[in-house]
Design a protein around this motif. Structure first.
Motif, PDB file in Angstrom:
ATOM      1  N   GLY A 146       0.809  -1.215   0.000  1.00 44.24           N
ATOM      2  CA  GLY A 146       0.000   0.000   0.000  1.00 44.24           C
ATOM      3  C   GLY A 146       0.839   1.260   0.000  1.00 44.24           C
ATOM      4  N   TYR A 147       1.928   1.259   0.774  1.00 41.03           N
ATOM      5  CA  TYR A 147       2.819   2.416   0.805  1.00 41.03           C
ATOM      6  C   TYR A 147       3.463   2.641  -0.562  1.00 41.03           C
ATOM      7  N   TRP A 148       3.889   1.552  -1.200  1.00 41.00           N
ATOM      8  CA  TRP A 148       4.475   1.661  -2.544  1.00 41.00           C
ATOM      9  C   TRP A 148       3.460   2.253  -3.529  1.00 41.00           C
ATOM     10  N   LEU A 149       2.221   1.754  -3.487  1.00 39.15           N
ATOM     11  CA  LEU A 149       1.191   2.256  -4.410  1.00 39.15           C
ATOM     12  C   LEU A 149       0.912   3.738  -4.167  1.00 39.15           C
ATOM     13  N   LEU A 150       0.856   4.143  -2.903  1.00 37.24           N
ATOM     14  CA  LEU A 150       0.648   5.557  -2.589  1.00 37.24           C
ATOM     15  C   LEU A 150       1.777   6.413  -3.141  1.00 37.24           C
ATOM     16  N   MET A 151       3.009   5.997  -2.865  1.00 36.56           N
ATOM     17  CA  MET A 151       4.172   6.785  -3.262  1.00 36.56           C
ATOM     18  C   MET A 151       4.371   6.802  -4.776  1.00 36.56           C
ATOM     19  N   ALA A 152       3.982   5.725  -5.438  1.00 35.55           N
ATOM     20  CA  ALA A 152       4.247   5.618  -6.879  1.00 35.55           C
ATOM     21  C   ALA A 152       3.153   6.207  -7.743  1.00 35.55           C
ATOM     22  N   PHE A 153       1.899   6.143  -7.287  1.00 31.25           N
ATOM     23  CA  PHE A 153       0.797   6.425  -8.207  1.00 31.25           C
ATOM     24  C   PHE A 153      -0.141   7.549  -7.781  1.00 31.25           C
ATOM     25  N   VAL A 154      -0.022   8.059  -6.578  1.00 32.12           N
ATOM     26  CA  VAL A 154      -0.880   9.173  -6.165  1.00 32.12           C
ATOM     27  C   VAL A 154      -0.232  10.484  -6.614  1.00 32.12           C
ATOM     28  N   PRO A 155      -0.882  11.243  -7.479  1.00 36.02           N
ATOM     29  CA  PRO A 155      -0.296  12.512  -7.940  1.00 36.02           C
ATOM     30  C   PRO A 155      -0.238  13.543  -6.819  1.00 36.02           C
ATOM     31  N   VAL A 156       0.725  14.446  -6.931  1.00 37.92           N
ATOM     32  CA  VAL A 156       0.929  15.487  -5.929  1.00 37.92           C
ATOM     33  C   VAL A 156       0.728  16.848  -6.592  1.00 37.92           C
ATOM     34  N   VAL A 157      -0.314  17.550  -6.200  1.00 33.75           N
ATOM     35  CA  VAL A 157      -0.644  18.870  -6.750  1.00 33.75           C
ATOM     36  C   VAL A 157      -0.638  18.820  -8.276  1.00 33.75           C
ATOM     37  N   GLY A 158      -1.289  17.810  -8.834  1.00 36.98           N
ATOM     38  CA  GLY A 158      -1.424  17.703 -10.280  1.00 36.98           C
ATOM     39  C   GLY A 158      -0.229  17.128 -10.999  1.00 36.98           C
ATOM     40  N   GLU A 159       0.842  16.786 -10.277  1.00 36.45           N
ATOM     41  CA  GLU A 159       2.033  16.197 -10.902  1.00 36.45           C
ATOM     42  C   GLU A 159       2.170  14.747 -10.488  1.00 36.45           C
ATOM     43  N   GLU A 191      11.930  11.123   9.637  1.00 39.94           N
ATOM     44  CA  GLU A 191      10.986  10.419  10.503  1.00 39.94           C
ATOM     45  C   GLU A 191       9.579  10.979  10.304  1.00 39.94           C
ATOM     46  N   GLY A 192       9.242  11.244   9.055  1.00 40.54           N
ATOM     47  CA  GLY A 192       7.987  11.915   8.731  1.00 40.54           C
ATOM     48  C   GLY A 192       6.748  11.075   8.945  1.00 40.54           C
ATOM     49  N   LEU A 193       5.617  11.664   8.619  1.00 35.97           N
ATOM     50  CA  LEU A 193       4.318  11.070   8.936  1.00 35.97           C
ATOM     51  C   LEU A 193       4.027   9.833   8.092  1.00 35.97           C
ATOM     52  N   LEU A 194       4.016   9.971   6.776  1.00 36.44           N
ATOM     53  CA  LEU A 194       3.634   8.856   5.906  1.00 36.44           C
ATOM     54  C   LEU A 194       4.635   7.704   5.997  1.00 36.44           C
ATOM     55  N   SER A 195       5.917   8.025   6.116  1.00 39.77           N
ATOM     56  CA  SER A 195       6.938   6.969   6.169  1.00 39.77           C
ATOM     57  C   SER A 195       6.924   6.202   7.481  1.00 39.77           C
ATOM     58  N   THR A 196       6.128   6.667   8.452  1.00 39.59           N
ATOM     59  CA  THR A 196       5.975   5.907   9.692  1.00 39.59           C
ATOM     60  C   THR A 196       5.185   4.628   9.455  1.00 39.59           C
ATOM     61  N   ILE A 197       4.330   4.630   8.427  1.00 34.60           N
ATOM     62  CA  ILE A 197       3.515   3.437   8.138  1.00 34.60           C
ATOM     63  C   ILE A 197       4.399   2.222   7.840  1.00 34.60           C
ATOM     64  N   PRO A 198       5.335   2.292   6.886  1.00 31.98           N
ATOM     65  CA  PRO A 198       6.180   1.121   6.654  1.00 31.98           C
ATOM     66  C   PRO A 198       7.141   0.834   7.804  1.00 31.98           C
ATOM     67  N   ALA A 247      15.369   7.821   4.136  1.00 33.60           N
ATOM     68  CA  ALA A 247      14.603   9.042   4.393  1.00 33.60           C
ATOM     69  C   ALA A 247      13.124   8.846   4.111  1.00 33.60           C
ATOM     70  N   LEU A 248      12.812   7.998   3.114  1.00 31.02           N
ATOM     71  CA  LEU A 248      11.422   7.695   2.777  1.00 31.02           C
ATOM     72  C   LEU A 248      10.945   6.404   3.441  1.00 31.02           C
ATOM     73  N   TRP A 249      11.861   5.662   4.041  1.00 30.05           N
ATOM     74  CA  TRP A 249      11.594   4.350   4.667  1.00 30.05           C
ATOM     75  C   TRP A 249      10.799   3.475   3.697  1.00 30.05           C
ATOM     76  N   THR A 250      11.335   3.349   2.489  1.00 29.98           N
ATOM     77  CA  THR A 250      10.632   2.620   1.443  1.00 29.98           C
ATOM     78  C   THR A 250      10.450   1.149   1.808  1.00 29.98           C
ATOM     79  N   SER A 251       9.506   0.510   1.149  1.00 31.53           N
ATOM     80  CA  SER A 251       9.215  -0.895   1.431  1.00 31.53           C
ATOM     81  C   SER A 251      10.434  -1.774   1.164  1.00 31.53           C
ATOM     82  N   SER A 252      11.188  -1.465   0.120  1.00 36.10           N
ATOM     83  CA  SER A 252      12.415  -2.220  -0.154  1.00 36.10           C
ATOM     84  C   SER A 252      13.427  -2.028   0.976  1.00 36.10           C
TER      85      SER A 252
END
Length: 362
Positions: A146-159, A191-198, A247-252
Motif C-alpha cells: 500500500g505504501y508503494w502504491l501511494l508513493m508511486a501512483f498518487v499525484p501530488v498537486v497535479g504532478e 521520521e515523517g508522517l507517511l513513512s511511519t507506516i512502513p 529518508a522515505l523508509w521505502t518498502s524495499s
C-alpha cells in the motif's frame, strides 16, 4: 529463556552503541563514509542502525507480551510507554539552554527518532496482542504494498509523484503540508508522517523473529538466516521499482534492513545459544537500559553544542579541537576517536547501572 533474551539484549545494545557512534562524530565535516547516511537512494551501514532498533523492538514485544491478556491494564501500559517515548523525543526537539529553555514554537521539530519508536511500539504491540502470525503477515504485506502504491501512483498537486527529493514526492509534500517549519529539513523529515507506516512493518518483522526464538523449532538460527536471506533478495529486487531509501523508509528498505537484522541476530544466537561462546557483555549492559542511554547521549550531545566556550566555539568544538585534533592523524580519524570516546563513556555508565541492578523502564 536466558540465552535467548541475552541474544536479544546483545543485539539491542550493539544497535544503541552504533546509534551513539554515528550521531556523535567530532565534526560532521570529516566522517568516514560508512558512518554517514546515504545522500538519498541506497544505504550504508549507518542506515541499518535505526531500523535494527525498530526490529528489535518487535522481537522484544514477543518476550514481553506473548502471555499477556488483552486487558485495559495492558493497553494502558502500552499507551503510557508510547507517550513517554514521544514526550522524550519532543523534549529533545524543543529544549534549548536559553530561558525559558524552550525554542521558539516555529523552530521545534515535531517528528523524531524517539517519537517514531513510540508510535511504532504502540501499533506493533497492539497488533501483536490481537492478531495471530498469519494475519500479521497479511498486515505487513498490505502496509508495504500500500505504501508503494501511494508513493508511486498518487499525484501530488497535479504532478506525477516521484521518489526523488522533490516537492512532488508524496511523503515529503505531506510533511511540509502538515508540519510546516517543524521538520528536520525545510523540504522533508526522515521520521515523517507517511513513512511511519512502513516503519511499523520493521517492528512486525522483528515480531516474527521473536516468535521463532520462543518457538519449539530446533534449528532457529537456520530459520533466521533463511528469513534474512529471503528478505534481502526480495528487498533488492523491489529496489528496481521502489528504491531503497531510509529518508522515505521505502518498502524495499524495510525488507533489506530486516534481512540484515535477521542475519546478524542469527549469528549472535548461534554463537551464544548453540556454541555457548560468551561475548558481548558490554553490549548487554547497554541493551538493558537502551532508551535511557540513548536519550542521555542525545541530550548531553545537544548541550555540548549549545554551551559556548567563546563567541565562535561550542563546548563540543573546544573539546574536539583541544583533545582530538593532531597533525599526525587525519581529521576523519580524530572525528572517529571522539565518537568512540563518547561511546566508551556511555558503555561505562550502562555497566554501572547494570551492576547496581538499576534498570530504568521508559
Amino acid at each position: 529463556m536466558k540465552n535467548r533474551i541475552l541474544s536479544v539484549d546483545i543485539f539491542r545494545g550493539m544497535t544503541i552503541v552504533l546509534m551513539i557512534l554515528v550521531n556523535t562524530p567530532g565534526t560532521w565535516a570529516n566522517v568516514f563514509p560508512p558512518l554517514l547516511h546515504a545522500k538519498w537512494h541506497g544505504y550504508t551501514p549507518t542506515d541499518l542502525v535505526f531500523p535494527f532498533f525498530l526490529f528489535i523492538v518487535g522481537t522484544s514485544i514477543v518476550f514481553a507480551y506473548q502471555n499477556k491478556a488483552t486487558s485495559v491494564a495492558t493497553y494502558k501500559k502500552i499507551g503510557i510507554r508510547s507517550l513517554k517515548l514521544i514526550g522524550l523525543g519532543l523534549f529533545l526537539g524543543a529544549f534549548t539552554i536559553s530561558f525559558p529553555f524552550i525554542k521558539d514554537f516555529a523552530e521545534i521539530r515535531f517528528p523524531g527518532v524517539l517519537q517514531r519508536i513510540g508510535v511504532v511500539f504502540f501499533f506493533a504491540a497492539v497488533l501483536f496482542l490481537n492478531l495471530d502470525w498469519r494475519r500479521l503477515i497479511w498486515v505487513s504485506i498490505v502496509l508495504l504494498v500500500g505504501y508503494w502504491l501511494l508513493m508511486a501512483f498518487v499525484p501530488v498537486v497535479g504532478e506525477a509523484s516521484t521518489f526523488e527529493r522533490a516537492p512532488n514526492n508524496l511523503a515529503n509534500w505531506l510533511d511540509v503540508k502538515i508540519f510546516g517549519t517543524h521538520n528536520y529539513k525545510p523540504d522533508y523529515d526522515p521520521e515523517g508522517l507517511l513513512s511511519t507506516i512502513p516503519s511499523i512493518v520493521s517492528s512486525l518483522l522483528g515480531i516474527f523473529t521473536g516468535l521463532v526464538l520462543t518457538s519449539k523449532q530446533q534449528k532457529k538460527a537456520t530459520i533466521l538466516f533463511g528469513l534474512g536471506g529471503s528478505f534481502l533478495i526480495v528487498g533488492h529486487l523491489w529496489d528496481f521499482i521502489f528504491p531503497i531509501n531510509k529518508a522515505l523508509w521505502t518498502s524495499s528498505f524495510v525488507l533489506v534492513t530486516a534481512g540484515w537484522a535477521n542475519i546478524v541476530l542469527a549469528l549472535i544466537y548461534y554463537l551464544t545459544d548453540i556454541k555457548k561462546i560468551q561475548f558481548g557483555s558490554v553490549f548487554r549492559y547497554a541493551g538493558a537500559n537502551a532508551i535511557v542511554v540513548y536519550f542521555l547521549s542525545s541530550f548531553v550531545s545537544k548541550l555540548f553544542y549549545l554551551i559556548q566556550v567563546d563567541a565562535d566555539t561550542s563546548l563540543h568544538g573546544w573539546l574536539f579541537d583541544t583533545i582530538y585534533v593532531h597533525d599526525f592523524m587525519s581529521m576523519e580519524l580524530s572525528s572517529l576517536l571522539y565518537g568512540l570516546s563518547v561511546v566508551a563513556f556511555y558503555c561505562l555508565l550502562a555497566y554501572v547501572l547494570y551492576k547496581r541492578k538499576i534498570f530504568i523502564k521508559v
